[in-house]
Design an enzyme around this catalytic site. Structure first.
Site, short mmCIF file in Angstrom:
data_model
loop_
_atom_site.label_atom_id
_atom_site.label_comp_id
_atom_site.label_asym_id
_atom_site.label_seq_id
_atom_site.Cartn_x
_atom_site.Cartn_y
_atom_site.Cartn_z
N GLU A 33 0.78 -1.68 -0.17
CA GLU A 33 -0.03 -0.09 -0.25
C GLU A 33 1.27 1.10 0.38
OE1 GLU A 33 -3.63 0.96 0.12
OE2 GLU A 33 -2.70 2.41 -0.66
N ARG A 35 -0.75 4.74 0.00
CA ARG A 35 -1.29 5.19 1.19
C ARG A 35 0.29 5.42 2.32
NH1 ARG A 35 -5.77 7.52 -0.42
NH2 ARG A 35 -7.36 6.19 -2.23
N LEU A 38 -4.14 2.32 5.25
CA LEU A 38 -4.44 1.42 4.68
C LEU A 38 -5.86 1.86 4.64
CD1 LEU A 38 -2.88 -1.25 7.05
CD2 LEU A 38 -2.36 -1.21 4.87
N GLY A 115 3.49 -1.01 -5.60
CA GLY A 115 4.18 -1.91 -6.20
C GLY A 115 3.50 -2.48 -7.71
N GLY A 178 -25.15 9.60 -10.15
CA GLY A 178 -25.70 8.59 -9.71
C GLY A 178 -25.60 8.73 -8.52
N HIS A 441 -43.06 -6.28 16.03
CA HIS A 441 -43.43 -4.81 16.09
C HIS A 441 -42.83 -4.28 17.33
CE1 HIS A 441 -46.35 -2.71 15.51
NE2 HIS A 441 -47.20 -2.51 16.57
P1 NAI Z 1 -22.80 6.25 -11.92
O1 NAI Z 1 -21.79 5.02 -12.96
O2 NAI Z 1 -23.30 5.17 -10.41
O3 NAI Z 1 -23.50 7.78 -12.71
C1 NAI Z 1 -23.04 8.04 -13.04
C2 NAI Z 1 -23.67 9.50 -13.91
O4 NAI Z 1 -23.57 10.24 -14.42
C3 NAI Z 1 -24.82 8.03 -14.26
O5 NAI Z 1 -26.17 8.47 -14.26
C4 NAI Z 1 -24.31 9.33 -16.09
O6 NAI Z 1 -25.14 8.76 -17.22
C5 NAI Z 1 -24.02 10.47 -15.63
N1 NAI Z 1 -23.38 10.77 -16.63
C6 NAI Z 1 -22.20 10.43 -17.54
N2 NAI Z 1 -21.99 11.52 -18.51
C7 NAI Z 1 -22.31 12.35 -18.14
C8 NAI Z 1 -22.81 13.98 -18.68
N3 NAI Z 1 -21.23 14.33 -19.75
N4 NAI Z 1 -23.09 14.79 -18.26
C9 NAI Z 1 -24.17 14.10 -17.33
N5 NAI Z 1 -24.05 13.36 -16.62
C10 NAI Z 1 -23.44 12.40 -17.79
O7 NAI Z 1 -21.18 6.78 -10.99
P2 NAI Z 1 -20.74 7.72 -9.61
O8 NAI Z 1 -21.76 7.85 -8.74
O9 NAI Z 1 -19.44 8.60 -10.26
O10 NAI Z 1 -19.91 6.22 -8.88
C11 NAI Z 1 -18.76 5.75 -9.74
C12 NAI Z 1 -18.69 3.98 -9.01
O11 NAI Z 1 -18.61 4.25 -7.91
C13 NAI Z 1 -20.31 4.06 -8.88
O12 NAI Z 1 -20.03 2.65 -9.84
C14 NAI Z 1 -21.38 3.18 -7.98
O13 NAI Z 1 -21.53 2.00 -7.70
C15 NAI Z 1 -19.70 3.37 -6.55
N6 NAI Z 1 -19.83 3.66 -5.67
C16 NAI Z 1 -20.97 3.30 -4.48
C17 NAI Z 1 -21.67 4.12 -3.17
C18 NAI Z 1 -22.61 2.95 -2.68
O14 NAI Z 1 -23.20 2.06 -2.81
N7 NAI Z 1 -23.45 4.15 -1.85
C19 NAI Z 1 -21.27 5.10 -3.15
C20 NAI Z 1 -20.19 6.13 -3.82
C21 NAI Z 1 -19.77 4.97 -5.69
#
Ligand code: NAI
Length: 462
Positions: A33, A35, A38, A115, A178, A441
Site C-alpha cells: 500500500e 498511501r 490502509l 507496487g 449516480g 413489532h
Molecule cells: P455512476 O455510474 O453511478 O453514475 C454516473 C452518472 O453520470 C450516470 O447517471 C450517467 O448517466 C451520468 N453522466 C455520464 N456522463 C455525463 C455527462 N457528460 N453529463 C451529465 N451526466 C453524465 O457513477 P458515480 O456516481 O460516479 O459512482 C462511481 C462508482 O462508485 C459506481 O460504480 C458506484 O456504484 C460506486 N459507488 C457506490 C457507492 C455506494 O454503493 N453507496 C457510493 C459511491 C460510489
C-alpha cells in the site's frame, strides 16, 4: 528480499479482507500500500468519510425540520464546517488504524510503497523485489475523466475533493445523478448549498428499478435538489473561486450555462491499474480497461489474480470484499465462491435506497413471469412515528414458484433491511417463506414482511 505465499497489491476493502482471510488460512501474506494509511479509497476518501458527513448533515436536517414537532424547541444548530471535517477525519482515522491493528494481529506484512510486477512471481516495491507464489491485484478504481472538465480538486472536484472543501459552497453543480452525485449532493443541500444535478439520461441512478427512480427523484426534489435531465455537460471553465458549466439539452441540442462555486464531477469511475506493468506481462484487459479474469479470479498469467473495482462487475466495496475472501480461499486450495446474483446496492441518502437481484425492467426484458408485492412505509407504525413514512418495499417473486427474484426498498434503514431479503435469496426462499417469518413489532422490517405478504394473499396494514 522476502518470500511470501501471497502478495496483495492494494489495501482497500478487497485487498485487506483478502489479506486477512489468507492469513487465517495459514498463508504467509504481505499487502502493498502506497498511501500513508490502509483501507484504500473506501476508508480514506470514499464510503466512510461520506457516511460521516451524511450523518452529520442529516442530524442538522432533523433539527431544522422535525425537532419542533416532537416538542424539541430552541435554536437550530449552526454548521461549524471545520469541526465537521475534523469529525469526518476522526471517523476515517479510527477505521484505518483498525485495519493496521488487524494486519498486526494476523501477522500480515505491510509493504509500504507503490507496487509493480516485474515478472510473474515477483512484486517490486521501491527498490525491493519480493517473491510471491501468488499475486492478487486489488488496486481499485479512480474517477473517470470527462472531456472538457478539468479537475483541480478545489473548484472542480471529484468525490475526493468534495470531502474536504474549504467551505460549504453557496452554489454546487453536480455532474451525474449516480450514487456519488446524489450522496454528496444531499450532504451539501442539507448544509445549505443550492445544489443542481445535471444528468445525461432521463432518469437518475441508472440500472435501478424504474419506480424507485421516480419516487427517489421526487423526494430529493422536495429536499431542494434541482435536476436538469437529458443534458450532456460539454465543459467547465473555472477561476480560483468559481466555475461555469456548459451543457447541451439532448432534446433540442440547445446550449446552456450555469454558475457554481463548486462543481462535482461524478460520472463514474474506471479501474486503476497504472504502473503495475500489466502490459509487459501480457495480462489481458477488456476494452474498458478492466483486468480480465476467469471464474477463479485468475488472469491469463498463472499465479496472478485480480479482484474488486479493477475487474468486471459493480464497483462496490462489498463485492470486492467477497471476491477478496473467495480469491484467498482459492489460492489456499479451497473453493472460493461469490454469488453475483445476490449483491445488494445501497445509496445512503435520506431516505436510503437499497436493491438486490432483478428489477421489473430486467425481468420483462428476459420475458419472465413474475409477481410484485409492494408495501408503503405509510402503513408501518414505527416509520410513521419517526417522520419516515415516505417510500416503500417492493418484492419481486417468480409467478409460478414464488421464489424471490429481487427486492427494492426506498425508506428508513433500507440499507439494513435489504439484507433479510439477501439471506432469503441465498437460501432460495419463496416470498411466502419471508411472509411466514415472525417479525418483531414495531420495526421497519415489518414492511418487508408485508411486501412478501403482498406477493400472496395480501398485506395486513394496507
Ligand atoms: P455512476 O455510474 O453511478 O453514475 C454516473 C452518472 O453520470 C450516470 O447517471 C450517467 O448517466 C451520468 N453522466 C455520464 N456522463 C455525463 C455527462 N457528460 N453529463 C451529465 N451526466 C453524465 O457513477 P458515480 O456516481 O460516479 O459512482 C462511481 C462508482 O462508485 C459506481 O460504480 C458506484 O456504484 C460506486 N459507488 C457506490 C457507492 C455506494 O454503493 N453507496 C457510493 C459511491 C460510489
Amino acid at each position: 528480499m522476502a518470500s511470501y505465499d501471497v502478495i496483495i497489491i492494494g489495501s482497500g476493502p478487497g485487498g485487506y479482507v483478502c489479506a486477512i482471510r489468507c492469513a487465517q488460512l495459514g498463508l504467509k501474506v504481505a499487502c502493498v500500500e502506497g498511501r500513508d494509511t490502509l483501507g484504500g479509497t473506501c476508508l480514506n476518501v470514499g464510503c466512510i468519510p461520506s457516511k460521516a458527513l451524511l450523518h452529520a448533515s442529516h442530524m442538522l436536517h432533523e433539527a431544522e425540520h422535525n425537532f419542533a414537532e416532537m416538542g424539541l424547541k430552541g435554536k437550530s444548530p449552526s454548521v461549524d464546517w471545520k469541526q465537521m471535517l475534523a469529525y469526518k477525519q476522526s471517523t476515517v482515522d479510527t477505521n484505518t488504524k483498525g485495519i493496521e491493528f488487524l494486519f498486526k494481529k494476523n501477522k500480515i506484512d505491510w509493504l509500504k510503497g507503490w507496487g509493480s510486477i516485474p515478472e510473474a512471481g515477483k512484486v517490486k516495491v521501491g527498490d525491493d523485489v519480493h517473491e510471491a507464489k501468488n499475486i492478487i491485484i486489488a488496486t481499485g478504481s479512480e474517477p473517470a475523466p470527462l472531456k472538457g472538465v478539468d479537475v483541480d480538486e478545489k473548484v472542480v472536484v471529484t468525490s475526493t475533493g468534495a470531502l474536504e472543501l474549504g467551505k460549504v459552497p453557496k452554489k454546487m453543480v453536480v455532474i451525474g445523478a449516480g450514487v456519488i452525485g446524489l450522496e454528496l449532493g444531499s450532504v451539501y443541500a442539507r448544509l445549505g448549498s443550492e445544489v443542481t444535478v445535471i444528468e445525461f439520461l432521463d432518469a437518475i441512478t441508472p440500472g435501478m428499478d424504474g419506480e424507485v427512480q421516480k419516487v427517489f427523484k421526487r423526494m430529493l426534489g422536495k429536499q431542494g435538489i434541482k435536476f436538469i435531465m437529458g443534458a450532456a455537460v460539454q465543459k467547465t471553465e473555472a477561476t480560483k473561486t468559481k466555475a461555469k458549466v456548459t451543457y447541451k439539452l439532448r432534446k433540442d441540442d440547445s446550449e446552456h450555462v450555469v454558475d457554481a462555486d463548486t462543481v462535482l464531477l461524478a460520472t463514474g469511475r474506471k479501474p486503476y491499474t497504472d504502473g503495475l506493468g500489466l502490459d509487459a506481462l501480457g495480462v489481458e484487459m477488456s476494452e474498458r480497461g478492466m483486468i480480465k479474469t476467469d471464474e477463479h479470479w485468475q488472469t491469463n498469467v498463472k499465479g496472478i489474480y485480480a479482484i474488486g473495482d479493477a475487474i468486471a462487475g459493480p464497483m462496490l466495496a462489498h463485492k470486492a470484499e467477497d471476491e477478496g475472501m473467495a480469491a484467498a480461499e482459492t489460492v489456499a486450495g479451497k473453493h472460493g465462491h461469490v454469488n453475483y446474483g445476490v449483491i445488494p446496492g445501497v445509496i445512503y441518502t435520506h431516505p436510503e435506497v437499497a436493491n438486490v437481484g432483478e428489477t421489473e425492467e430486467s425481468l420483462k426484458e428476459q420475458g419472465r413471469a413474475f409477481k410484485v408485492g409492494k408495501f408503503s412505509f405509510m402503513g408501518n407504525a414505527r416509520a410513521k412515528a419517526v417522520f419516515a413514512g415516505d417510500g416503500f418495499v417492493k418484492i419481486l417473486a417468480d409467478k409460478e414458484t414464488d421464489r424471490i427474484l429481487g427486492a427494492h426498498i426506498i425508506g428508513p434503514a433500507a440499507g439494513d433491511l435489504i439484507h433479510e431479503v439477501c439471506v432469503a435469496m441465498e437460501f432460495g426462499a419463496s416470498a411466502q417463506d419471508l411472509a411466514m417469518t415472525c417479525h418483531a413489532h414495531p420495526t421497519y422490517s415489518e414492511a418487508v414482511r408485508e411486501a412478501a405478504l403482498a406477493c400472496g394473499d395480501g398485506p395486513i396494514h394496507m
